[in-house]
Scaffold this active site. Structure first.
Site, PDB file in Angstrom:
ATOM      1  N   GLU A 170      29.646  21.431  60.590  1.00 20.59           N
ATOM      2  CA  GLU A 170      29.708  22.661  61.425  1.00 20.59           C
ATOM      3  C   GLU A 170      29.751  23.897  60.649  1.00 20.59           C
ATOM      4  O   GLU A 170      30.792  24.416  60.517  1.00 20.59           O
ATOM      5  CB  GLU A 170      31.133  22.645  62.014  1.00 20.59           C
ATOM      6  N   PRO A 171      28.552  24.154  60.025  1.00 19.82           N
ATOM      7  CA  PRO A 171      28.530  25.288  59.092  1.00 19.82           C
ATOM      8  C   PRO A 171      28.487  26.627  59.970  1.00 19.82           C
ATOM      9  O   PRO A 171      27.820  26.784  60.869  1.00 19.82           O
ATOM     10  CB  PRO A 171      27.159  24.973  58.511  1.00 19.82           C
ATOM     11  N   GLY A 172      29.168  27.580  59.396  1.00 19.05           N
ATOM     12  CA  GLY A 172      29.482  28.861  60.159  1.00 19.05           C
ATOM     13  C   GLY A 172      28.620  29.957  59.181  1.00 19.05           C
ATOM     14  O   GLY A 172      27.952  30.347  59.084  1.00 19.05           O
ATOM     15  N   TYR A 188      32.286  36.323  60.168  1.00 17.25           N
ATOM     16  CA  TYR A 188      33.632  36.761  60.405  1.00 17.25           C
ATOM     17  C   TYR A 188      33.670  38.296  60.062  1.00 17.25           C
ATOM     18  O   TYR A 188      34.850  38.716  59.431  1.00 17.25           O
ATOM     19  CB  TYR A 188      34.426  35.967  59.403  1.00 17.25           C
ATOM     20  N   TYR A 242      42.547  38.990  53.764  1.00 18.47           N
ATOM     21  CA  TYR A 242      42.416  37.926  52.654  1.00 18.47           C
ATOM     22  C   TYR A 242      42.176  38.510  51.156  1.00 18.47           C
ATOM     23  O   TYR A 242      42.039  37.713  50.423  1.00 18.47           O
ATOM     24  CB  TYR A 242      41.373  36.998  53.035  1.00 18.47           C
ATOM     25  N   CYS A 255      43.669  55.118  60.093  1.00 16.59           N
ATOM     26  CA  CYS A 255      45.019  55.652  59.602  1.00 16.59           C
ATOM     27  C   CYS A 255      46.006  54.578  59.106  1.00 16.59           C
ATOM     28  O   CYS A 255      46.735  54.085  59.824  1.00 16.59           O
ATOM     29  CB  CYS A 255      45.562  56.345  60.674  1.00 16.59           C
ATOM     30  N   GLU A 256      45.410  54.030  57.855  1.00 14.82           N
ATOM     31  CA  GLU A 256      46.305  53.015  57.449  1.00 14.82           C
ATOM     32  C   GLU A 256      46.003  52.842  55.633  1.00 14.82           C
ATOM     33  O   GLU A 256      44.669  52.818  55.426  1.00 14.82           O
ATOM     34  CB  GLU A 256      45.824  51.745  58.027  1.00 14.82           C
ATOM     35  N   ARG A 279      38.391  41.761  56.532  1.00 16.97           N
ATOM     36  CA  ARG A 279      38.451  40.620  55.440  1.00 16.97           C
ATOM     37  C   ARG A 279      39.223  41.350  54.139  1.00 16.97           C
ATOM     38  O   ARG A 279      40.001  40.258  53.795  1.00 16.97           O
ATOM     39  CB  ARG A 279      37.261  39.969  55.267  1.00 16.97           C
TER      40      ARG A 279
HETATM   41  N1  LLP Z   1      34.615  23.826  62.102  1.00 10.84           N
HETATM   42  C1  LLP Z   1      35.997  24.233  62.288  1.00 10.84           C
HETATM   43  C2  LLP Z   1      36.737  23.390  62.726  1.00 10.84           C
HETATM   44  C3  LLP Z   1      36.481  25.336  61.501  1.00 10.84           C
HETATM   45  O1  LLP Z   1      37.851  25.726  61.818  1.00 10.84           O
HETATM   46  C4  LLP Z   1      35.729  26.273  61.031  1.00 10.84           C
HETATM   47  C5  LLP Z   1      36.156  27.607  60.543  1.00 10.84           C
HETATM   48  C6  LLP Z   1      34.331  26.112  60.758  1.00 10.84           C
HETATM   49  C7  LLP Z   1      33.787  24.718  61.326  1.00 10.84           C
HETATM   50  C8  LLP Z   1      33.261  26.892  60.110  1.00 10.84           C
HETATM   51  O2  LLP Z   1      33.536  27.094  58.846  1.00 10.84           O
HETATM   52  P1  LLP Z   1      32.596  27.632  57.917  1.00 10.84           P
HETATM   53  O3  LLP Z   1      31.394  27.079  57.667  1.00 10.84           O
HETATM   54  O4  LLP Z   1      32.314  29.162  58.527  1.00 10.84           O
HETATM   55  O5  LLP Z   1      33.316  28.101  56.446  1.00 10.84           O
HETATM   56  N2  LLP Z   1      38.244  34.385  59.302  1.00 10.84           N
HETATM   57  C9  LLP Z   1      38.098  33.495  58.164  1.00 10.84           C
HETATM   58  C10 LLP Z   1      37.426  32.048  58.060  1.00 10.84           C
HETATM   59  C11 LLP Z   1      37.944  31.208  58.842  1.00 10.84           C
HETATM   60  C12 LLP Z   1      37.589  29.639  59.356  1.00 10.84           C
HETATM   61  C13 LLP Z   1      37.929  29.210  60.453  1.00 10.84           C
HETATM   62  N3  LLP Z   1      37.180  27.905  60.743  1.00 10.84           N
HETATM   63  C14 LLP Z   1      37.233  34.167  57.011  1.00 10.84           C
HETATM   64  O6  LLP Z   1      36.945  35.453  57.499  1.00 10.84           O
HETATM   65  O7  LLP Z   1      37.100  34.030  55.822  1.00 10.84           O
END
Ligand code: LLP
Length: 440
Positions: free
Chosen positions: A293-295, A393, A337, A364-365, A333
């Site tokens: 599941e790459p995002g 993200y 983080y 304003c922060e 971000r």
């Molecule tokens: N599968 C599951 C169950 C997840 O919880 C996530 C990310 C992914 C796949 C995708 O992961 P990726 O390939 O994108 O790393 N908002 C944070 C990232 C939170 C990720 C949450 N879950 C940021 O901006 O770094």
């Protein structure tokens, strides 16, 4: 900069993405603006899809749409023949609106709402990933009512530590996600699901975190999941046929990060596939259907945010602020983080950086920064500042804080640009506001 054919400095000394000059993009669409390189997104989807097909066999890439969800992204994923991971009714609705095949959708969530569960069943999603006993009960009830049997996975926690920010680690012992393999909780939950007549447990899911570069962490997680599968086969006679190893592959934000090419990501996935094959051989298991599941890695480096430089303030001996027309409302971000980014001046992209500045937003922060110690040429009001690797993200976590407008997004390819998210208007901001009679 992680330069490539579709992200480079052109003959005018301007930053160019997808064959489109960023200065012209800023003139045509205004700033702040999210820009997405279509070739990069497709390239990443294809690498993952083809490596699984050629080096493994049965499997499915699920684009983790939380990284960047809009109808066009599901349309691209559909054209590339991959699946999608959704985590809310809203993401699922967006996918459905884009005509995405429900059977290729995997739905997550540590607290899926009853209405989200029933909407997922209405849509006919392929898989639901269960993450607590009560949702298994709820789903069983809903499926019984409908006279169907739903395929599900169980989210397990293999207890692998990934070296990443603690908010994006997910497989530590006190994670809110999954059931610990080590403590016996995962086995108990497996029994709970197997007892349900209307749920068909296909296998297991794990996701150890995000922005991870160590192949080893993934390989260990895969090995632990396979050991657990073997254990379930032995103790419960349950043979899982699906293993979903989640997302989390890291991307380049600054030169502190590794720079991957498409080949680098292919090698990354091949290492993981190697670990899965080895684990299957070690535990005498048939190769399960493999999902990832790459995002971030699909869409992160595809994105660039363009801003216009406004106020510049130097506090002698302390720091210089270069303020832009965006901020934490389009990219929270740094605030969340302490994330690091690389910025360049898109209209003077060939110039060498000469100073370290903090890029401030317009909220304003005090903490509203895009980054500190960013290395830039001397910026002036009107320069176009490009922040790189903002595809994941950023838009998906944007807000209307201070009633700023969430920037639009354009998709570029071969020098052509189209809106994929239209600009918001002030009217949009008040669309759902109501003044009760008694306040009038
Ligand atoms: N599968 C599951 C169950 C997840 O919880 C996530 C990310 C992914 C796949 C995708 O992961 P990726 O390939 O994108 O790393 N908002 C944070 C990232 C939170 C990720 C949450 N879950 C940021 O901006 O770094």
């Amino acid at each position: 900069m992680n330069t490539r054919k579709t992200l480079c400095v052109n003959g005018k000394g301007h930053l160019e993405i997808g064959g489109y000059d960023c200065v012209e993009l800023a003139q045509r669409f205004g700033t702040p603006l999210y820009v997405f390189d279509e070739d990069y997104i497709r390239g990443m989807m294809r690498v993952y899809r083809d490596v699984i097909a050629n080096d493994y066999g049965d499997g499915l890439v699920l684009y983790a749409s939380k990284a960047f969800s809009c109808e066009a992204m599901y349309a691209i994923a559909k054209q590339e023949g991959i699946g999608a991971d959704v985590v809310s009714g809203g993401e699922l609705y967006t996918a459905m609106k884009a005509g995405f095949p429900a059977k290729k959708i995997c739905m997550h969530g540590n607290n899926k709402l009853p209405q989200e569960i029933s909407y997922a069943l209405d849509c006919g999603v392929g898989l639901l990933v269960l993450d607590n006993p009560s949702e298994a009960d709820l789903l069983e009830e809903e499926c019984e009512k409908r006279g169907i049997r739903q395929d599900v996975l169980l989210r397990v926690n293999p207890g692998v530590e990934a070296h990443t920010h603690k908010f994006v680690q997910t497989a530590t012992p006190d994670s809110k996600f999954g059931f610990s393999v080590g403590s016996g909780a995962a086995e108990e939950m497996t029994r709970h699901i197997l007892a349900k007549k209307h749920l068909r447990l296909r296998g297991f899911h794990c996701h150890i975190g995000s922005q991870i570069f160590e192949k080893q962490s993934f390989c260990i997680a895969a090995e632990k999941c396979l050991a657990f599968m073997a254990n379930m086969k032995k103790t419960l006679g349950f043979e899982a046929d699906t293993l979903n190893l989640g997302g989390g592959f890291g991307i380049w934000y600054t030169d502190e990060d590794e720079k991957f090419t498409l080949d680098g990501y292919a090698a990354y996935l091949k290492a993981l596939i190697g670990a899965v094959k080895e684990g299957c051989a070690k535990y005498g298991l048939n190769a399960p259907r493999l999902m990832i599941e790459p995002g971030r890695s699909v869409v992160g480096e595809a994105g660039v945010t363009l801003y216009t430089v406004g106020a510049i303030k130097e506090i002698p001996g302390i720091r210089k602020y270069v303020a832009v027309d965006g901020g934490m409302f389009d990219n929270p971000r740094f605030c969340l983080y302490g994330s690091k980014y690389t910025a360049i001046l898109a209209n003077r992209a060939a110039e060498q950086p000469t100073e370290l500045v903090s890029v401030a937003g317009k909220c304003c922060e005090s903490g509203d920064l895009i980054g500190v110690n960013m290395n830039l040429p001397r910026a002036e009001r009107g320069d176009i500042l490009a922040v790189l690797s903002t595809g994941a993200y950023n838009y998906s976590m944007a807000s209307n804080y201070n009633r700023n407008l969430i920037p639009p997004a354009v998709l570029v390819k071969d020098g052509k640009a189209d809106y994929i998210v239209k600009p918001q208007s002030y009217e949009d901001l008040v669309r759902n506001d109501v003044i009760p009679e008694r306040l009038k």
